[in-house]
Design an enzyme around this catalytic site. Structure first.
Site, PDB file in Angstrom:
ATOM      1  N   HIS A  21       8.733  -5.458  -1.500  1.00 47.13           N
ATOM      2  CA  HIS A  21       7.846  -6.444  -2.136  1.00 47.13           C
ATOM      3  C   HIS A  21       6.971  -5.808  -3.208  1.00 47.13           C
ATOM      4  O   HIS A  21       5.946  -6.381  -3.593  1.00 47.13           O
ATOM      5  CB  HIS A  21       6.971  -7.134  -1.089  1.00 47.13           C
ATOM      6  CG  HIS A  21       7.752  -8.064  -0.211  1.00 47.13           C
ATOM      7  ND1 HIS A  21       7.231  -8.579   0.964  1.00 47.13           N
ATOM      8  CD2 HIS A  21       9.003  -8.556  -0.317  1.00 47.13           C
ATOM      9  CE1 HIS A  21       8.149  -9.360   1.526  1.00 47.13           C
ATOM     10  NE2 HIS A  21       9.235  -9.358   0.769  1.00 47.13           N
ATOM     11  N   ASP A  25       0.862  -1.193   0.000  1.00 45.91           N
ATOM     12  CA  ASP A  25       0.000   0.000   0.000  1.00 45.91           C
ATOM     13  C   ASP A  25       0.895   1.239   0.000  1.00 45.91           C
ATOM     14  O   ASP A  25       2.112   1.140   0.178  1.00 45.91           O
ATOM     15  CB  ASP A  25      -0.935  -0.017   1.238  1.00 45.91           C
ATOM     16  CG  ASP A  25      -0.176   0.050   2.555  1.00 45.91           C
ATOM     17  OD1 ASP A  25      -0.341  -0.853   3.406  1.00 45.91           O
ATOM     18  OD2 ASP A  25       0.619   0.995   2.749  1.00 45.91           O
TER      19      ASP A  25
HETATM   20  C1  BV8 Z   1      13.011 -14.950  -2.212  1.00 44.33           C
HETATM   21  C2  BV8 Z   1       3.361 -10.300  -2.043  1.00 44.33           C
HETATM   22  C3  BV8 Z   1      14.829 -15.790  -3.423  1.00 44.33           C
HETATM   23  C4  BV8 Z   1       2.824  -8.962  -1.945  1.00 44.33           C
HETATM   24  C5  BV8 Z   1       4.650 -11.444  -0.396  1.00 44.33           C
HETATM   25  C6  BV8 Z   1      14.968 -18.442   3.400  1.00 44.33           C
HETATM   26  C7  BV8 Z   1      15.673 -17.407   2.785  1.00 44.33           C
HETATM   27  C8  BV8 Z   1      15.173 -16.783   1.635  1.00 44.33           C
HETATM   28  C9  BV8 Z   1      13.933 -17.173   1.106  1.00 44.33           C
HETATM   29  C10 BV8 Z   1      13.229 -18.196   1.726  1.00 44.33           C
HETATM   30  C11 BV8 Z   1      13.735 -18.823   2.856  1.00 44.33           C
HETATM   31  N1  BV8 Z   1      12.842 -19.787   3.228  1.00 44.33           N
HETATM   32  C12 BV8 Z   1      11.786 -19.750   2.372  1.00 44.33           C
HETATM   33  C13 BV8 Z   1      11.989 -18.817   1.448  1.00 44.33           C
HETATM   34  C14 BV8 Z   1      11.085 -18.483   0.348  1.00 44.33           C
HETATM   35  C15 BV8 Z   1      10.046 -17.424   0.708  1.00 44.33           C
HETATM   36  C16 BV8 Z   1       9.625 -17.456   2.141  1.00 44.33           C
HETATM   37  O1  BV8 Z   1      10.116 -16.692   2.956  1.00 44.33           O
HETATM   38  N2  BV8 Z   1       8.660 -18.304   2.429  1.00 44.33           N
HETATM   39  C17 BV8 Z   1       8.129 -18.367   3.774  1.00 44.33           C
HETATM   40  C18 BV8 Z   1       6.616 -18.555   3.696  1.00 44.33           C
HETATM   41  C19 BV8 Z   1       8.829 -19.467   4.520  1.00 44.33           C
HETATM   42  N3  BV8 Z   1      10.566 -16.119   0.377  1.00 44.33           N
HETATM   43  C20 BV8 Z   1      10.459 -15.692  -0.899  1.00 44.33           C
HETATM   44  O2  BV8 Z   1      10.000 -16.364  -1.793  1.00 44.33           O
HETATM   45  C21 BV8 Z   1      10.961 -14.293  -1.196  1.00 44.33           C
HETATM   46  N4  BV8 Z   1      11.835 -14.371  -2.325  1.00 44.33           N
HETATM   47  O3  BV8 Z   1      13.458 -15.372  -1.211  1.00 44.33           O
HETATM   48  O4  BV8 Z   1      13.647 -15.028  -3.415  1.00 44.33           O
HETATM   49  C22 BV8 Z   1      15.462 -15.618  -4.729  1.00 44.33           C
HETATM   50  C23 BV8 Z   1      16.827 -15.689  -4.796  1.00 44.33           C
HETATM   51  C24 BV8 Z   1      17.444 -15.548  -6.030  1.00 44.33           C
HETATM   52  C25 BV8 Z   1      16.684 -15.313  -7.167  1.00 44.33           C
HETATM   53  C26 BV8 Z   1      15.293 -15.236  -7.085  1.00 44.33           C
HETATM   54  C27 BV8 Z   1      14.666 -15.393  -5.857  1.00 44.33           C
HETATM   55  C28 BV8 Z   1       9.838 -13.338  -1.606  1.00 44.33           C
HETATM   56  C29 BV8 Z   1       8.970 -13.024  -0.457  1.00 44.33           C
HETATM   57  C30 BV8 Z   1       7.901 -11.995  -0.863  1.00 44.33           C
HETATM   58  C31 BV8 Z   1       6.612 -12.685  -1.112  1.00 44.33           C
HETATM   59  N5  BV8 Z   1       5.531 -11.728  -1.308  1.00 44.33           N
HETATM   60  N6  BV8 Z   1       3.545 -10.807  -0.709  1.00 44.33           N
HETATM   61  C32 BV8 Z   1       1.433  -8.973  -1.453  1.00 44.33           C
HETATM   62  O5  BV8 Z   1       0.618  -9.764  -1.938  1.00 44.33           O
HETATM   63  O6  BV8 Z   1       1.193  -8.175  -0.579  1.00 44.33           O
HETATM   64  S1  BV8 Z   1       4.879 -11.894   1.203  1.00 44.33           S
HETATM   65  C33 BV8 Z   1       3.620 -11.321   2.209  1.00 44.33           C
HETATM   66  O7  BV8 Z   1       3.863 -11.789   3.544  1.00 44.33           O
HETATM   67  C34 BV8 Z   1       3.614  -9.818   2.336  1.00 44.33           C
HETATM   68  O8  BV8 Z   1       4.236  -9.160   1.290  1.00 44.33           O
HETATM   69  C35 BV8 Z   1       4.363  -9.545   3.581  1.00 44.33           C
HETATM   70  O9  BV8 Z   1       5.533  -8.917   3.226  1.00 44.33           O
HETATM   71  C36 BV8 Z   1       4.770 -10.877   4.068  1.00 44.33           C
HETATM   72  C37 BV8 Z   1       4.846 -10.909   5.551  1.00 44.33           C
HETATM   73  O10 BV8 Z   1       3.592 -10.615   6.087  1.00 44.33           O
HETATM   74  P1  BV8 Z   1       3.489  -9.549   7.295  1.00 44.33           P
HETATM   75  O11 BV8 Z   1       3.650  -8.187   6.725  1.00 44.33           O
HETATM   76  O12 BV8 Z   1       4.414  -9.936   8.378  1.00 44.33           O
HETATM   77  O13 BV8 Z   1       1.986  -9.745   7.697  1.00 44.33           O
HETATM   78  P2  BV8 Z   1       1.377 -10.918   8.616  1.00 44.33           P
HETATM   79  O14 BV8 Z   1      -0.093 -10.925   8.401  1.00 44.33           O
HETATM   80  O15 BV8 Z   1       2.155 -12.170   8.432  1.00 44.33           O
HETATM   81  O16 BV8 Z   1       1.680 -10.397  10.094  1.00 44.33           O
HETATM   82  C38 BV8 Z   1       1.082  -9.201  10.553  1.00 44.33           C
HETATM   83  C39 BV8 Z   1       1.751  -8.861  11.854  1.00 44.33           C
HETATM   84  O17 BV8 Z   1       1.202  -7.617  12.313  1.00 44.33           O
HETATM   85  C40 BV8 Z   1       1.500  -9.885  12.950  1.00 44.33           C
HETATM   86  O18 BV8 Z   1       2.716 -10.113  13.641  1.00 44.33           O
HETATM   87  C41 BV8 Z   1       0.479  -9.174  13.871  1.00 44.33           C
HETATM   88  O19 BV8 Z   1       0.672  -9.533  15.228  1.00 44.33           O
HETATM   89  C42 BV8 Z   1       0.838  -7.737  13.658  1.00 44.33           C
HETATM   90  N7  BV8 Z   1      -0.285  -6.803  13.868  1.00 44.33           N
HETATM   91  C43 BV8 Z   1      -1.584  -6.954  13.483  1.00 44.33           C
HETATM   92  N8  BV8 Z   1      -2.285  -5.862  13.847  1.00 44.33           N
HETATM   93  C44 BV8 Z   1      -1.418  -5.002  14.435  1.00 44.33           C
HETATM   94  C45 BV8 Z   1      -0.143  -5.599  14.452  1.00 44.33           C
HETATM   95  N9  BV8 Z   1       0.940  -5.007  14.994  1.00 44.33           N
HETATM   96  C46 BV8 Z   1       0.753  -3.774  15.523  1.00 44.33           C
HETATM   97  N10 BV8 Z   1      -0.442  -3.135  15.548  1.00 44.33           N
HETATM   98  C47 BV8 Z   1      -1.539  -3.719  15.024  1.00 44.33           C
HETATM   99  N11 BV8 Z   1      -2.711  -3.077  15.071  1.00 44.33           N
END
Ligand code: BV8
Length: 225
Positions: free
Chosen positions: A106, A91
């Site tokens: 991202h 956003d």
């Molecule tokens: C890559 C798209 C490599 C946009 C998203 C180890 C190392 C490297 C990579 C990996 C690895 N292990 C696994 C991987 C692969 C993967 C990965 O991490 N998988 C996970 C599931 C295990 N990673 C990737 O694929 C990444 N790329 O590594 O490429 C590479 C190398 C060479 C060449 C090519 C490639 C790419 C990752 C990006 C994926 N895209 N989204 C969209 O649709 O929006 S990820 C998606 O989840 C979002 O973008 C966001 O960034 C991400 C994390 O989510 P959060 O923002 O944390 O949100 P969430 O809901 O999870 O949590 C919310 C938090 O807020 C909570 O903690 C909650 O308590 C808190 N909260 C809620 N309300 C409040 C609050 N806090 C305060 N106040 C409040 N009111």
């Protein structure tokens, strides 16, 4: 002059009314990640994916920055050193609250990308599937979003800044997605003080020196001011 690096996630926009990913009623509860946030999912069903991002783009346009976004903009304006905000969010609430030094690692809802020639242009409010690229004409327009398996943007600049950070703060991220979830370890290696601001400890919460728990609209202004 101290260098402050701030990583934000969906939690900082939650109180602006934008859904997070991993809450019970969150975005990933409504859609399989594989279907809407991977290149394979886009290749399989571009109409489903552009509809998913069109909906989020209109929700983000209707949302307003909250007190947490404005507090970070104040910090940047008042801090004599450098402040870098790295957001996982797509956003534009940081921009609309006045933040200048910002990286969308991202991608961004308001940007479109050509899957063939890498041309970027401002995304239309409603993107069509297989829309033509305004530059090369191929029917390969896609959301300018980093999907799973794709390389996040500006990683060199992020790691260079982390290597000289004095303070690293993660706000509203669950610490489940890499490489962003690994930033705290990078900052700690550089000797930075690390702080997690969240409703509850994240998956990497134990790696932080300190935590400030509570809603971001209360905890972030309290920390900044
Ligand atoms: C890559 C798209 C490599 C946009 C998203 C180890 C190392 C490297 C990579 C990996 C690895 N292990 C696994 C991987 C692969 C993967 C990965 O991490 N998988 C996970 C599931 C295990 N990673 C990737 O694929 C990444 N790329 O590594 O490429 C590479 C190398 C060479 C060449 C090519 C490639 C790419 C990752 C990006 C994926 N895209 N989204 C969209 O649709 O929006 S990820 C998606 O989840 C979002 O973008 C966001 O960034 C991400 C994390 O989510 P959060 O923002 O944390 O949100 P969430 O809901 O999870 O949590 C919310 C938090 O807020 C909570 O903690 C909650 O308590 C808190 N909260 C809620 N309300 C409040 C609050 N806090 C305060 N106040 C409040 N009111």
């Amino acid at each position: 002059m101290s260098t402050i690096v701030i990583l934000t996630g969906a939690g900082i926009s939650a109180e602006s009314g934008l859904e997070t990913f991993r809450a019970e009623t969150g975005l990933w509860a409504q859609h399989r990640v594989e279907d809407v946030a991977t290149p394979e999912g886009f290749a399989r069903d571009p109409a489903l994916v552009v509809a998913f991002y069109n909906k989020r783009r209109s929700q983000a346009a209707a949302a307003l920055p909250n007190a947490a976004h404005y507090a970070l903009a104040r910090l940047e304006a008042e801090h004599s050193g450098d402040v870098l905000i790295v957001t996982q969010n797509v956003d534009d609430l940081h921009e609309r609250s006045g933040t200048k030094n910002l990286i969308h690692m991202h991608g961004a809802l308001n940007s479109a990308l050509c899957g063939a020639c890498d041309h970027r242009w401002p995304a239309p409010a409603v993107m069509a599937a297989n829309a033509p690229c305004p530059s090369c004409g191929a029917p390969t327009a896609r959301p300018d979003i980093v999907w799973f398996g794709e390389m996040p943007y500006h990683m060199d600049q992020i790691f260079e800044t982390l290597s000289r950070a004095d303070i690293f703060v993660a706000i509203g991220t669950s610490g489940n997605v890499y490489p962003a979830a690994g930033f705290v370890a990078e900052a700690a290696r550089a000797g930075a003080e690390t702080l997690e601001i969240n409703l509850e400890p994240s998956s990497v919460g134990s790696q932080f020196d300190d935590a400030l728990l509570g809603p971001a609209t209360q905890t972030v202004p309290a920390w900044v001011d």
